[in-house]
Structure formats: structure tokens, C-alpha cells
Design a protein around this motif. Structure first.
Motif, PDB file in Angstrom:
ATOM      1  N   ASP A 137       0.825  -1.202   0.000  1.00 43.71           N
ATOM      2  CA  ASP A 137       0.000   0.000   0.000  1.00 43.71           C
ATOM      3  C   ASP A 137       0.861   1.255   0.000  1.00 43.71           C
ATOM      4  OD1 ASP A 137      -2.265  -1.544   0.043  1.00 43.71           O
ATOM      5  OD2 ASP A 137      -2.560  -1.413   2.216  1.00 43.71           O
ATOM      6  N   ALA A 138       1.982   1.211   0.723  1.00 42.54           N
ATOM      7  CA  ALA A 138       2.879   2.364   0.770  1.00 42.54           C
ATOM      8  C   ALA A 138       3.512   2.622  -0.592  1.00 42.54           C
ATOM      9  CB  ALA A 138       3.957   2.140   1.823  1.00 42.54           C
ATOM     10  N   VAL A 139       3.954   1.571  -1.257  1.00 41.88           N
ATOM     11  CA  VAL A 139       4.544   1.722  -2.588  1.00 41.88           C
ATOM     12  C   VAL A 139       3.517   2.277  -3.566  1.00 41.88           C
ATOM     13  CG1 VAL A 139       5.500   0.460  -4.553  1.00 41.88           C
ATOM     14  CG2 VAL A 139       6.279  -0.060  -2.246  1.00 41.88           C
ATOM     15  N   GLU A 140       2.306   1.744  -3.504  1.00 36.89           N
ATOM     16  CA  GLU A 140       1.255   2.214  -4.395  1.00 36.89           C
ATOM     17  C   GLU A 140       0.919   3.675  -4.142  1.00 36.89           C
ATOM     18  OE1 GLU A 140      -3.324   0.984  -5.683  1.00 36.89           O
ATOM     19  OE2 GLU A 140      -2.155  -0.272  -4.326  1.00 36.89           O
ATOM     20  N   SER A 141       0.913   4.074  -2.873  1.00 31.80           N
ATOM     21  CA  SER A 141       0.604   5.467  -2.531  1.00 31.80           C
ATOM     22  C   SER A 141       1.714   6.415  -2.968  1.00 31.80           C
ATOM     23  CB  SER A 141       0.380   5.586  -1.020  1.00 31.80           C
ATOM     24  OG  SER A 141       0.166   6.926  -0.646  1.00 31.80           O
ATOM     25  N   LEU A 142       2.979   6.027  -2.741  1.00 33.97           N
ATOM     26  CA  LEU A 142       4.101   6.898  -3.089  1.00 33.97           C
ATOM     27  C   LEU A 142       4.272   7.028  -4.599  1.00 33.97           C
ATOM     28  CD1 LEU A 142       6.736   5.737  -0.426  1.00 33.97           C
ATOM     29  CD2 LEU A 142       5.430   7.866  -0.435  1.00 33.97           C
ATOM     30  N   LEU A 143       3.957   5.962  -5.324  1.00 35.53           N
ATOM     31  CA  LEU A 143       4.085   5.998  -6.783  1.00 35.53           C
ATOM     32  C   LEU A 143       2.807   6.475  -7.465  1.00 35.53           C
ATOM     33  CD1 LEU A 143       6.029   2.668  -7.490  1.00 35.53           C
ATOM     34  CD2 LEU A 143       6.950   4.974  -7.262  1.00 35.53           C
ATOM     35  N   GLY A 144       1.801   6.847  -6.672  1.00 34.52           N
ATOM     36  CA  GLY A 144       0.516   7.268  -7.225  1.00 34.52           C
ATOM     37  C   GLY A 144       0.606   8.341  -8.296  1.00 34.52           C
ATOM     38  N   PRO A 145       1.400   9.411  -8.098  1.00 35.31           N
ATOM     39  CA  PRO A 145       1.478  10.452  -9.137  1.00 35.31           C
ATOM     40  C   PRO A 145       1.961   9.953 -10.495  1.00 35.31           C
ATOM     41  CG  PRO A 145       2.361  11.266  -7.056  1.00 35.31           C
ATOM     42  CD  PRO A 145       2.119   9.808  -6.879  1.00 35.31           C
ATOM     43  N   LEU A 146       2.691   8.840 -10.526  1.00 37.52           N
ATOM     44  CA  LEU A 146       3.201   8.309 -11.792  1.00 37.52           C
ATOM     45  C   LEU A 146       2.137   7.535 -12.563  1.00 37.52           C
ATOM     46  CD1 LEU A 146       6.714   7.023 -10.630  1.00 37.52           C
ATOM     47  CD2 LEU A 146       6.148   9.201 -11.708  1.00 37.52           C
ATOM     48  N   ARG A 147       0.968   7.363 -11.950  1.00 33.25           N
ATOM     49  CA  ARG A 147      -0.108   6.619 -12.629  1.00 33.25           C
ATOM     50  C   ARG A 147      -0.566   7.352 -13.883  1.00 33.25           C
ATOM     51  NH1 ARG A 147      -3.116   6.188  -8.598  1.00 33.25           N
ATOM     52  NH2 ARG A 147      -2.634   4.064  -7.893  1.00 33.25           N
ATOM     53  N   ARG A 148      -0.498   8.666 -13.862  1.00 26.94           N
ATOM     54  CA  ARG A 148      -0.952   9.442 -15.015  1.00 26.94           C
ATOM     55  C   ARG A 148      -0.033   9.255 -16.235  1.00 26.94           C
ATOM     56  NH1 ARG A 148      -0.534  15.385 -12.614  1.00 26.94           N
ATOM     57  NH2 ARG A 148      -1.511  14.228 -10.899  1.00 26.94           N
ATOM     58  N   PHE A 149       1.174   8.758 -15.999  1.00 27.28           N
ATOM     59  CA  PHE A 149       2.094   8.476 -17.097  1.00 27.28           C
ATOM     60  C   PHE A 149       2.013   7.030 -17.576  1.00 27.28           C
ATOM     61  CE2 PHE A 149       4.091  11.891 -14.579  1.00 27.28           C
ATOM     62  CZ  PHE A 149       4.145  12.892 -15.555  1.00 27.28           C
ATOM     63  N   GLY A 150       1.019   6.300 -17.076  1.00 29.48           N
ATOM     64  CA  GLY A 150       0.814   4.936 -17.526  1.00 29.48           C
ATOM     65  C   GLY A 150       1.549   3.880 -16.726  1.00 29.48           C
ATOM     66  N   LEU A 151       2.165   4.261 -15.604  1.00 31.26           N
ATOM     67  CA  LEU A 151       2.881   3.278 -14.792  1.00 31.26           C
ATOM     68  C   LEU A 151       1.888   2.409 -14.020  1.00 31.26           C
ATOM     69  CD1 LEU A 151       5.798   2.472 -13.878  1.00 31.26           C
ATOM     70  CD2 LEU A 151       5.406   3.869 -11.853  1.00 31.26           C
ATOM     71  N   HIS A 154      -0.468  -0.132  -9.110  1.00 27.96           N
ATOM     72  CA  HIS A 154      -1.065  -1.188  -8.279  1.00 27.96           C
ATOM     73  C   HIS A 154      -0.374  -2.524  -8.513  1.00 27.96           C
ATOM     74  CE1 HIS A 154      -4.113  -3.431  -6.093  1.00 27.96           C
ATOM     75  NE2 HIS A 154      -4.134  -4.278  -7.102  1.00 27.96           N
ATOM     76  N   GLU A 155      -0.044  -2.826  -9.749  1.00 29.90           N
ATOM     77  CA  GLU A 155       0.609  -4.099 -10.055  1.00 29.90           C
ATOM     78  C   GLU A 155       2.004  -4.168  -9.426  1.00 29.90           C
ATOM     79  OE1 GLU A 155      -1.143  -2.348 -12.094  1.00 29.90           O
ATOM     80  OE2 GLU A 155      -2.786  -3.731 -12.555  1.00 29.90           O
ATOM     81  N   ILE A 156       2.710  -3.033  -9.415  1.00 25.33           N
ATOM     82  CA  ILE A 156       4.031  -2.999  -8.791  1.00 25.33           C
ATOM     83  C   ILE A 156       3.920  -3.272  -7.292  1.00 25.33           C
ATOM     84  CG2 ILE A 156       5.984  -1.499  -8.205  1.00 25.33           C
ATOM     85  CD1 ILE A 156       5.624  -0.137 -10.897  1.00 25.33           C
ATOM     86  N   GLY A 157       2.933  -2.645  -6.651  1.00 28.32           N
ATOM     87  CA  GLY A 157       2.712  -2.897  -5.225  1.00 28.32           C
ATOM     88  C   GLY A 157       2.336  -4.339  -4.950  1.00 28.32           C
ATOM     89  N   LEU A 158       1.529  -4.920  -5.817  1.00 28.34           N
ATOM     90  CA  LEU A 158       1.128  -6.319  -5.648  1.00 28.34           C
ATOM     91  C   LEU A 158       2.329  -7.252  -5.793  1.00 28.34           C
ATOM     92  CD1 LEU A 158      -1.129  -8.441  -5.334  1.00 28.34           C
ATOM     93  CD2 LEU A 158      -1.403  -8.364  -7.823  1.00 28.34           C
ATOM     94  N   ILE A 159       3.182  -6.988  -6.782  1.00 26.85           N
ATOM     95  CA  ILE A 159       4.375  -7.823  -6.981  1.00 26.85           C
ATOM     96  C   ILE A 159       5.285  -7.743  -5.766  1.00 26.85           C
ATOM     97  CG2 ILE A 159       6.486  -8.040  -8.340  1.00 26.85           C
ATOM     98  CD1 ILE A 159       4.849  -7.145 -10.776  1.00 26.85           C
ATOM     99  N   LEU A 160       5.470  -6.529  -5.232  1.00 21.75           N
ATOM    100  CA  LEU A 160       6.306  -6.375  -4.041  1.00 21.75           C
ATOM    101  C   LEU A 160       5.720  -7.128  -2.857  1.00 21.75           C
ATOM    102  CD1 LEU A 160       8.657  -5.025  -2.512  1.00 21.75           C
ATOM    103  CD2 LEU A 160       7.154  -3.073  -2.108  1.00 21.75           C
ATOM    104  N   SER A 161       4.418  -7.022  -2.675  1.00 24.31           N
ATOM    105  CA  SER A 161       3.765  -7.698  -1.562  1.00 24.31           C
ATOM    106  C   SER A 161       3.921  -9.211  -1.656  1.00 24.31           C
ATOM    107  CB  SER A 161       2.275  -7.325  -1.536  1.00 24.31           C
ATOM    108  OG  SER A 161       1.581  -8.075  -0.564  1.00 24.31           O
TER     109      SER A 161
END
Length: 264
Positions: A137-151, A154-161
Motif C-alpha cells: 500500500d505504501a509503494v502504491e501510494s508513493l508511486l501514485g502520481p506516476l499513474r498518469r504516465f501509464g505506470l 497497483h501491479e508494482i505494489g502487488l508484486i512487491l507484496s
């Protein structure tokens, strides 16, 4: 192998456990960046004291903590030996064939060993005091602004978890496979270096096979339950940034300034 604690979570009510996972993750990133500024005795001693203080604040028993890192210390020591034997420069202290130990290589080996130990201790403390789901959840929240660039945040956070969650499981599988091989007469601690490497092959093949089988079963289970991440998915755990989290980041910035001033 049974005592390895990297990737395991230990429940607790310490101040380190109660910190927001985002602040702990940011503090960890700052720590990893500034640890390379520690290039003398004073700076390494300062980092060691800070790391030890965080371990004590987590209320994790020191014996349990360092016993769980013993398997990692062997790998760190093995890596340090290459730095010791094959670094050139400085006054020679010992020489035998291609192996040459100098005062410079000795200092560099001690520096590399200290850095690896501190990084291992800090990352282990992070996983001991933070659940894998909270880290995701922390990774997903911190990387949230990059979602607008197509990153795919959520999948990155899931893989880390999932990666952190299955580290202890893989260690347990490796232990069971080693015990099964020992029952069949395989000895992992006898023979020369090459013979010991060959003895690990009966471990790696079934370990990879069980890992792929477990990953396939997990994917089928998630698909059967209709799992769908990303936008529109609600969260049971809500992250909350408190004053202590801001204080942690301020302390890490102060530590960074201190290392910058004290480094050689």
C-alpha cells in the motif's frame, strides 16, 4: 536457514511498528542513499548507532534479530573477501600468488562489509515491523502520481507484496528439500568447494519447480475469486500520516546533513 528472518513480520506495539509504512519506506530510501557517504570511522559509527537505536525502539530482541541474520553474514563475508584479495593500491601487507592484501584493500573491505551489514539490518528491520500488505500500500501510494504516465502502480505494489510474503515460504521449502536430501544420504557440508556447489543442484531444481507450481496455484486462486486491482477498488487498510512520521523524515534529513559534513 530455519532462523532466517528476512521477509518475516513480527507483530508488536512499538513506536516503529506504529509508524506509517510510507514514512518507513521513505526513511529507508534516504538511508540507502546516504549510507554511501559513510566513508570513515566516525560516519560509520554514527550510522551503526542510529541503526542499533532503531532496532531497540522496535522492541525486537537483539538475540533473535542477529541470529536471524547469520545466514546473510556468511554471504556478506564471502563478498567482502573478493574486495580484500583483489583490490589494488596501497602499501602491501601480505602477498601470495595473485592474492595481495594491502592497507587500502583492507580498509575498503571493512567499509564494504560495514555497508552490507547496515543495509541488511535496516531492510530486515523494515520487514520485521511492517506487514507485506502495508508495504504494498505504501509503494502504491508513493508511486501514485506516476499513474498518469501509464505506470502500473497497483501491479508494482502487488508484486512487491507477493515477493516479500513468499520469501519465508521459499526458505521453508528449501529447508524441507534439504532435509529430504539428507535422508537420502546427501551431505551438504562435506567435500571441497566445487563438491558443495554440486550438492546444491538437488535443492535448486525441486525448489524452482515448487515455486512455479505455487505461483500458478496463486494465479488460479486470484482469478477464481475475481481479483481485480487498480482504480475503483476500495481498501480495508487506510494509511494515516502522523506527527511521528514527519519527525522520522526530519531526523533522516538531519542524519544525511551530518554524514555529508563528517564524510572524508
Amino acid at each position: 536457514m530455519d532462523n532466517l528472518i528476512l521477509g518475516r513480520y513480527v507483530p508488536g506495539q512499538s513506536i516503529v511498528h506504529q509508524l506509517d509504512p510510507r514514512s518507513k519506506l521513505l526513511a529507508m530510501f534516504i538511508y540507502l542513499l546516504i549510507i554511501f557517504w559513510a566513508n570513515n570511522l566516525v560516519t560509520n559509527l554514527l550510522l551503526t548507532l542510529v541503526t542499533l537505536a532503531m532496532i531497540l525502539l522496535s522492541k525486537v530482541r537483539l538475540g533473535f534479530f542477529f541470529n536471524g541474520l547469520k545466514p546473510m553474514f556468511g554471504l556478506i563475508l564471502f563478498t567482502t573477501l573478493f574486495q580484500l584479495f583483489f583490490t589494488r593500491g596501497g602499501a602491501p601487507l601480505f602477498e601470495f600468488g595473485i592474492i595481495k592484501i594491502t592497507d587500502y584493500s583492507l580498509a575498503q573491505a571493512a567499509l564494504i562489509f560495514t555497508r552490507f551489514v547496515l543495509i541488511t539490518c535496516a531492510s530486515t528491520l523494515l520487514t520485521l515491523t511492517t506487514t507485506p500488505l502495508s508495504l504494498a500500500d505504501a509503494v502504491e501510494s508513493l508511486l501514485g502520481p506516476l499513474r498518469r504516465f501509464g505506470l502500473p502502480v497497483h501491479e508494482i505494489g502487488l508484486i512487491l507484496s507477493l515477493s516479500l510474503r513468499f520469501v519465508p515460504t521459499l526458505m521453508d521449502d528449501a529447508t524441507r528439500i534439504m532435509n529430504a536430501q539428507r535422508a537420502r544420504g546427501v551431505e551438504f557440508s562435506e567435500g571441497n568447494f566445487l563438491q558443495r556447489i554440486r550438492a546444491t543442484i538437488p535443492i535448486l531444481i525441486p525448489l524452482f519447480a515448487s515455486s512455479f507450481k505455487r505461483a500458478d496455484a496463486l494465479a488460479i486462486a486470484m482469478e477464481a475469486r475475481g481479483y481485480q486491482g487498480g482504480d475503483g477498488r476500495s481498501k480495508y487498510r487506510q494509511l494515516s500520516w502522523a506527527r511521528r512520521d514527519s519527525l522520522l523524515i526530519m531526523l533522516m534529513i538531519l542524519l544525511a546533513l551530518s554524514l555529508f559534513l563528517l564524510k572524508s
